[in-house]
Write an enzyme that holds these catalytic residues in place. Structure first.
Site, PDB file in Angstrom:
ATOM      1  N   GLY A   1       0.676  -1.137  -0.056  1.00  0.00           N
ATOM      2  CA  GLY A   1       0.071   0.207   0.102  1.00  0.00           C
ATOM      3  C   GLY A   1       0.807   1.428   0.229  1.00  0.00           C
ATOM      4  N   HIS A   2       1.833   1.165  -0.584  1.00  0.00           N
ATOM      5  CA  HIS A   2       2.671   2.022  -0.609  1.00  0.00           C
ATOM      6  C   HIS A   2       3.648   2.436  -2.768  1.00  0.00           C
ATOM      7  CE1 HIS A   2       5.556  -0.758   1.121  1.00  0.00           C
ATOM      8  NE2 HIS A   2       6.630   0.135   0.163  1.00  0.00           N
ATOM      9  N   ALA A   3       4.396   3.521  -2.629  1.00  0.00           N
ATOM     10  CA  ALA A   3       5.448   3.507  -3.363  1.00  0.00           C
ATOM     11  C   ALA A   3       6.696   3.835  -2.699  1.00  0.00           C
ATOM     12  CB  ALA A   3       4.542   4.207  -4.584  1.00  0.00           C
TER      13      ALA A   3
ATOM     14  N   ARG B   1       2.630  -0.771  -4.746  1.00  0.00           N
ATOM     15  CA  ARG B   1       2.372  -2.631  -4.842  1.00  0.00           C
ATOM     16  C   ARG B   1       1.394  -2.864  -3.471  1.00  0.00           C
ATOM     17  NH1 ARG B   1       7.389  -2.250  -3.520  1.00  0.00           N
ATOM     18  NH2 ARG B   1       7.460   0.018  -4.968  1.00  0.00           N
TER      19      ARG B   1
END
Length: 130
Positions: free
Chosen positions: A47-49, A94
């Site tokens: 839940g981040h990049a 992702r």
């Protein structure tokens, strides 16, 4: 999206297979290693990049899906073979979900942990990509 599946060289043996990751397999020096395990099947991770960090994700055991988003298109990749890893470049959102029972997700990272490298808000990610 420059995400790619990379085959990890393996040595097959009747006593069990051996997979080897050396400096020419992935395009970065490994500076951090961590793994996810005992993740409930209805949970998700990620839940981040990342702004700078690249990752190589390997399903050591079981299977899971990686949902990838480059700000323009989304794709879902199922990982279930311990001799195939997923290379995620910088600037890709992702999420990892659909963990099977006993799944172990190994992550090789190009950088040490730095909270400043994370983009944890999706709207901020879209702004970063434009």
């Amino acid at each position: 999206m420059k995400v790619s599946i990379i085959e990890i060289p393996k040595i097959e043996d009747t006593r069990g297979n051996l997979a080897v990751i050396e400096k020419d397999i992935i395009p970065f020096e490994i500076k951090r290693v961590y793994y996810l395990f005992d993740v409930p099947s209805n949970a998700y991770r990620g839940g981040h990049a990342h702004k700078q960090l690249m990752q190589f994700i390997i399903p050591l055991s079981g299977s899971f899906d990686v949902v990838l988003d480059d700000g323009k298109e989304k794709t879902r990749v199922m990982l279930n073979k311990p001799h195939k890893g997923l290379l995620i470049p910088t600037g890709v959102w992702r999420e990892i979900d659909n963990f099977s029972s006993g799944a172990v997700c190994l992550v090789l990272a190009s950088e040490e942990f730095s909270e400043e490298d994370y983009i944890r808000d999706y709207e901020e990610f879209i702004k970063f990509k434009s």
